[in-house]
Design a protein around this motif. Structure first.
Motif, PDB file in Angstrom:
ATOM      1  N   VAL A 138       0.836  -1.203   0.000  1.00  0.00           N
ATOM      2  CA  VAL A 138       0.000   0.000   0.000  1.00  0.00           C
ATOM      3  C   VAL A 138       0.871   1.254   0.000  1.00  0.00           C
ATOM      4  CG1 VAL A 138      -1.662   1.375   1.298  1.00  0.00           C
ATOM      5  CG2 VAL A 138      -1.991  -1.067   1.087  1.00  0.00           C
ATOM      6  N   LEU A 139       1.886   1.266   0.847  1.00  0.00           N
ATOM      7  CA  LEU A 139       2.760   2.438   0.905  1.00  0.00           C
ATOM      8  C   LEU A 139       3.419   2.678  -0.448  1.00  0.00           C
ATOM      9  CD1 LEU A 139       4.256   4.724   2.279  1.00  0.00           C
ATOM     10  CD2 LEU A 139       5.896   3.045   3.164  1.00  0.00           C
ATOM     11  N   ILE A 140       3.926   1.637  -1.076  1.00  0.00           N
ATOM     12  CA  ILE A 140       4.580   1.801  -2.377  1.00  0.00           C
ATOM     13  C   ILE A 140       3.588   2.303  -3.416  1.00  0.00           C
ATOM     14  CG2 ILE A 140       5.658   0.528  -4.276  1.00  0.00           C
ATOM     15  CD1 ILE A 140       7.106  -1.136  -2.120  1.00  0.00           C
ATOM     16  N   GLU A 141       2.358   1.786  -3.379  1.00  0.00           N
ATOM     17  CA  GLU A 141       1.339   2.267  -4.316  1.00  0.00           C
ATOM     18  C   GLU A 141       1.021   3.737  -4.071  1.00  0.00           C
ATOM     19  OE1 GLU A 141      -1.993  -0.348  -3.948  1.00  0.00           O
ATOM     20  OE2 GLU A 141      -1.049  -1.956  -5.112  1.00  0.00           O
ATOM     21  N   VAL A 142       0.984   4.138  -2.804  1.00  0.00           N
ATOM     22  CA  VAL A 142       0.736   5.546  -2.480  1.00  0.00           C
ATOM     23  C   VAL A 142       1.880   6.418  -2.985  1.00  0.00           C
ATOM     24  CG1 VAL A 142       0.646   7.198  -0.567  1.00  0.00           C
ATOM     25  CG2 VAL A 142      -0.807   5.160  -0.525  1.00  0.00           C
ATOM     26  N   ILE A 143       3.122   5.999  -2.736  1.00  0.00           N
ATOM     27  CA  ILE A 143       4.271   6.776  -3.203  1.00  0.00           C
ATOM     28  C   ILE A 143       4.227   6.943  -4.718  1.00  0.00           C
ATOM     29  CG2 ILE A 143       6.789   6.769  -3.458  1.00  0.00           C
ATOM     30  CD1 ILE A 143       6.899   5.304  -0.732  1.00  0.00           C
ATOM     31  N   GLU A 144       3.972   5.858  -5.418  1.00  0.00           N
ATOM     32  CA  GLU A 144       3.939   5.917  -6.887  1.00  0.00           C
ATOM     33  C   GLU A 144       2.805   6.819  -7.371  1.00  0.00           C
ATOM     34  OE1 GLU A 144       5.789   1.523  -8.029  1.00  0.00           O
ATOM     35  OE2 GLU A 144       3.621   1.725  -7.711  1.00  0.00           O
ATOM     36  N   PRO A 150       5.027  17.497  -9.977  1.00  0.00           N
ATOM     37  CA  PRO A 150       6.101  17.758 -10.946  1.00  0.00           C
ATOM     38  C   PRO A 150       7.355  16.936 -10.654  1.00  0.00           C
ATOM     39  CG  PRO A 150       5.114  19.812 -10.192  1.00  0.00           C
ATOM     40  CD  PRO A 150       4.561  18.735  -9.317  1.00  0.00           C
ATOM     41  N   LYS A 151       8.097  16.622 -11.696  1.00  0.00           N
ATOM     42  CA  LYS A 151       9.315  15.829 -11.533  1.00  0.00           C
ATOM     43  C   LYS A 151      10.337  16.540 -10.654  1.00  0.00           C
ATOM     44  CE  LYS A 151       8.982  13.206 -15.834  1.00  0.00           C
ATOM     45  NZ  LYS A 151       9.616  12.879 -17.141  1.00  0.00           N
ATOM     46  N   ASP A 152      10.276  17.879 -10.641  1.00  0.00           N
ATOM     47  CA  ASP A 152      11.272  18.620  -9.861  1.00  0.00           C
ATOM     48  C   ASP A 152      10.789  18.964  -8.459  1.00  0.00           C
ATOM     49  OD1 ASP A 152       9.413  20.566 -10.440  1.00  0.00           O
ATOM     50  OD2 ASP A 152      10.826  21.961 -11.387  1.00  0.00           O
ATOM     51  N   PRO A 206      14.766   5.515  -3.247  1.00  0.00           N
ATOM     52  CA  PRO A 206      15.292   6.339  -4.352  1.00  0.00           C
ATOM     53  C   PRO A 206      14.700   5.946  -5.702  1.00  0.00           C
ATOM     54  CG  PRO A 206      17.060   5.732  -2.852  1.00  0.00           C
ATOM     55  CD  PRO A 206      15.861   4.928  -2.438  1.00  0.00           C
ATOM     56  N   GLY A 207      14.503   4.662  -5.929  1.00  0.00           N
ATOM     57  CA  GLY A 207      13.931   4.207  -7.183  1.00  0.00           C
ATOM     58  C   GLY A 207      12.470   4.575  -7.345  1.00  0.00           C
ATOM     59  N   LEU A 208      11.802   4.895  -6.226  1.00  0.00           N
ATOM     60  CA  LEU A 208      10.394   5.289  -6.261  1.00  0.00           C
ATOM     61  C   LEU A 208      10.221   6.809  -6.349  1.00  0.00           C
ATOM     62  CD1 LEU A 208       9.081   2.864  -3.493  1.00  0.00           C
ATOM     63  CD2 LEU A 208       8.657   2.674  -5.949  1.00  0.00           C
ATOM     64  N   GLY A 209      11.324   7.526  -6.285  1.00  0.00           N
ATOM     65  CA  GLY A 209      11.245   8.983  -6.394  1.00  0.00           C
ATOM     66  C   GLY A 209      11.127   9.702  -5.072  1.00  0.00           C
ATOM     67  N   VAL A 210      11.461   9.022  -3.975  1.00  0.00           N
ATOM     68  CA  VAL A 210      11.478   9.670  -2.659  1.00  0.00           C
ATOM     69  C   VAL A 210      12.859  10.276  -2.445  1.00  0.00           C
ATOM     70  CG1 VAL A 210      11.309   9.328  -0.159  1.00  0.00           C
ATOM     71  CG2 VAL A 210       9.731   8.136  -1.699  1.00  0.00           C
ATOM     72  N   ASP A 211      12.894  11.515  -1.970  1.00  0.00           N
ATOM     73  CA  ASP A 211      14.156  12.235  -1.823  1.00  0.00           C
ATOM     74  C   ASP A 211      14.715  12.210  -0.409  1.00  0.00           C
ATOM     75  OD1 ASP A 211      14.264  13.442  -4.585  1.00  0.00           O
ATOM     76  OD2 ASP A 211      12.330  14.213  -3.903  1.00  0.00           O
ATOM     77  N   LEU A 212      13.831  12.135   0.584  1.00  0.00           N
ATOM     78  CA  LEU A 212      14.291  12.212   1.972  1.00  0.00           C
ATOM     79  C   LEU A 212      13.444  11.303   2.846  1.00  0.00           C
ATOM     80  CD1 LEU A 212      15.446  15.247   4.015  1.00  0.00           C
ATOM     81  CD2 LEU A 212      13.606  13.842   4.953  1.00  0.00           C
ATOM     82  N   LEU A 213      14.100  10.559   3.731  1.00  0.00           N
ATOM     83  CA  LEU A 213      13.429   9.722   4.720  1.00  0.00           C
ATOM     84  C   LEU A 213      13.499  10.424   6.068  1.00  0.00           C
ATOM     85  CD1 LEU A 213      12.032   6.984   5.276  1.00  0.00           C
ATOM     86  CD2 LEU A 213      14.303   6.096   5.907  1.00  0.00           C
ATOM     87  N   ASP A 214      12.332  10.731   6.598  1.00  0.00           N
ATOM     88  CA  ASP A 214      12.169  11.427   7.868  1.00  0.00           C
ATOM     89  C   ASP A 214      12.012  10.354   8.943  1.00  0.00           C
ATOM     90  OD1 ASP A 214      11.188  12.847  10.033  1.00  0.00           O
ATOM     91  OD2 ASP A 214       9.523  13.772   8.956  1.00  0.00           O
ATOM     92  N   VAL A 215      13.041  10.196   9.777  1.00  0.00           N
ATOM     93  CA  VAL A 215      13.139   9.047  10.682  1.00  0.00           C
ATOM     94  C   VAL A 215      12.592   9.384  12.065  1.00  0.00           C
ATOM     95  CG1 VAL A 215      14.706   7.387  11.747  1.00  0.00           C
ATOM     96  CG2 VAL A 215      15.137   8.175   9.412  1.00  0.00           C
ATOM     97  N   SER A 216      11.474   8.783  12.398  1.00  0.00           N
ATOM     98  CA  SER A 216      10.904   8.897  13.739  1.00  0.00           C
ATOM     99  C   SER A 216      10.787   7.492  14.316  1.00  0.00           C
ATOM    100  CB  SER A 216       9.541   9.602  13.669  1.00  0.00           C
ATOM    101  OG  SER A 216       9.081   9.912  14.971  1.00  0.00           O
TER     102      SER A 216
END
Length: 455
Positions: free
Chosen positions: A268-274, A281-283, A321-331
């Motif tokens: 589900v998370l991967i589907e949401v990210i995609e 926008p790509k940028d 990174p392959g899914l287009g996520v730039d930063l992981l916010d670690v809690s």
């Protein structure tokens, strides 16, 4: 020298907003003169097309301050301009709007903001516009509370001397529409079902059709966020809310393609990210917040079902990174009342986990930014987090004097820090941190007369 011809020449306003606010002479929170000795904390950071003026981010903080019904339901108000705008005014690099429901039943309380309707977009744009007018980036955290939804604000619960109180229909709640990966009284957050001393409603299990609608709701919320002029989107998959509930084998007992294995629980998370990435926008930067561990490793539940832990987070992080996520916010934490740690009793446990994740990713050549969030209240500690990890917290003062950028093979513990409650205590925290570290940063033009003296 000729005199300015108009008052606008003397005191120019920020362009492209429907009211006058002065353009600052210099961007608050940025050093006047960058140098090799400038702490990393006050160096800019570019993420795709956006540049943070420093590495200090205002984390999303629930305020329970929107209308619970009527035409203004879920819309941001002047309160949010006043609070979030002030953090931007005082120099934060990025200011996040709090957890914002992508569906009406995705709010924690009836008084939480939403972005499930086009009618809510303008209120978010108004807040975003003011944040950006002060030189900060604006962000929004897209969320669904899952089985932790339909509760009352915490100060109301405190009046009943309870940690949580259910919000019934008469209070604007949705008792029949609380959802989770798995359903039934035993799957209420506190495990008490509808017992009198319980504080949460039992969820119903999402159907496959519900999951499809959920993914689309995140996508449409992302579209509205872009239309509102938001700079950065964060997906909330932490603290026991719906996407975290799917990730954890303790709360996800499904037997279909969304339960069981790591691949199924993260589906589900991967589907949401995609879906979100496809709408923006790509940028445009995309962040993800996770609970790196739910602190259940030693519990009987974990022995029976397993749990979401740091190794699970590292496995997920390698995909991002392959899914287009730039930063992981670690809690961390928030998914079960039996968690083994009091998250508010330690000042650096989460930053140590962030460091562990960052080092693991760098070892595998994965280029993913890491954000550390926690009880960061001292300038020296904040500086240690983004610059070096060889000094203990007890040596903060000397580290602040001696350390500049990470050199000699040293690696930072995180790329940015996310600060929450300290901003509520001290909206000028960024300026105070700079002052303590001896960094000469710009102040808001309207506040120059009260600027801290140079050390």
């Amino acid at each position: 020298m000729s005199s300015p011809s108009t008052s606008q020449d003397i005191n120019p306003g920020v362009p492209d907003i429907p009211y006058f606010t002065p353009k600052h002479a210099a961007d608050p929170g940025t050093p006047f003169k960058g140098s090799p000795n400038t702490p990393t904390l006050f160096n800019p950071l570019k993420v795709r097309s956006k540049t943070l003026r420093n590495r200090i981010i205002v984390a999303p903080m629930c305020q329970y301050s929107t209308a619970s019904g009527g035409s203004d339901i879920g819309k941001l108000t002047d309160y949010h301009v006043a609070t979030l705008g002030h953090y931007a005014l005082k120099g934060a690099g990025l200011v996040f709007i709090e957890a914002t429901g992508v569906q009406p039943n995705g709010r924690i309380t009836p008084y939480c903001p939403g972005i499930w309707s086009d009618e809510q977009t303008a209120s978010h744009k108004r807040v975003s516009d003011f944040i950006k007018s002060q030189g900060a980036l604006s962000g929004i955290q897209l969320a669904h509370a899952g089985r932790k939804s339909s509760t009352v604000p915490p100060w109301i619960a405190a009046g009943f001397k309870k940690p949580s109180v259910r919000a019934g229909v008469e209070s604007g709640g949705w008792p029949e529409d609380v959802v989770g990966p798995s359903g039934g009284p035993e799957n209420s957050w506190d495990g008490k079902g509808m017992a009198e001393d319980g504080g949460f409603y039992p969820p119903r299990a999402l159907t496959l059709s519900d999951i499809k609608d959920l993914v689309d709701a995140f996508a449409q919320a992302a579209r509205r966020s872009v239309e509102a002029g938001i700079d950065v989107i964060e997906i909330h998959a932490a603290h026991g809310y719906l996407l975290h509930q799917f990730l954890s084998p303790i709360t996800n007992r499904r037997t279909d393609q969304y339960g069981g294995s790591f691949e199924n629980r993260s589906r589900v998370l991967i589907e949401v990210i995609e879906a979100v990435r496809a709408q923006i926008p790509k940028d445009m930067p995309l962040f993800l917040r996770v609970s790196s561990t739910e602190w259940m490793e030693e519990s009987d539940l974990a022995k029976e079902y397993g749990s979401w832990d740091v190794e699970s987070t590292i496995k997920l992080a390698r995909l991002l990174p392959g899914l287009g996520v730039d930063l992981l916010d670690v809690s961390s934490g928030g998914n079960h009342p039996q968690q083994r740690i009091n998250m508010f009793s330690s000042s650096d446990y989460q930053t140590k986990i962030a460091n562990q994740i960052r080092q693991a990713l760098r070892k595998d050549n994965h280029n993913l930014l890491i954000g550390a969030v926690g009880l960061i209240t001292e300038a020296e500690q904040a500086r240690n987090i983004v610059e070096e990890n060889d000094k203990s917290i007890g040596e903060e003062a000397s580290a602040a004097q001696e350390m500049t950028d990470a050199k000699g093979g040293k690696q930072p513990m995180a790329d940015v820090i996310l600060v929450a409650r300290q901003f509520m205590r001290e909206p000028e925290w960024v300026l105070k941190v700079a002052w303590k570290l001896g960094v000469d940063v710009a102040w808001p033009s309207q506040f120059l007369r009260v600027r801290f003296p140079k050390l």
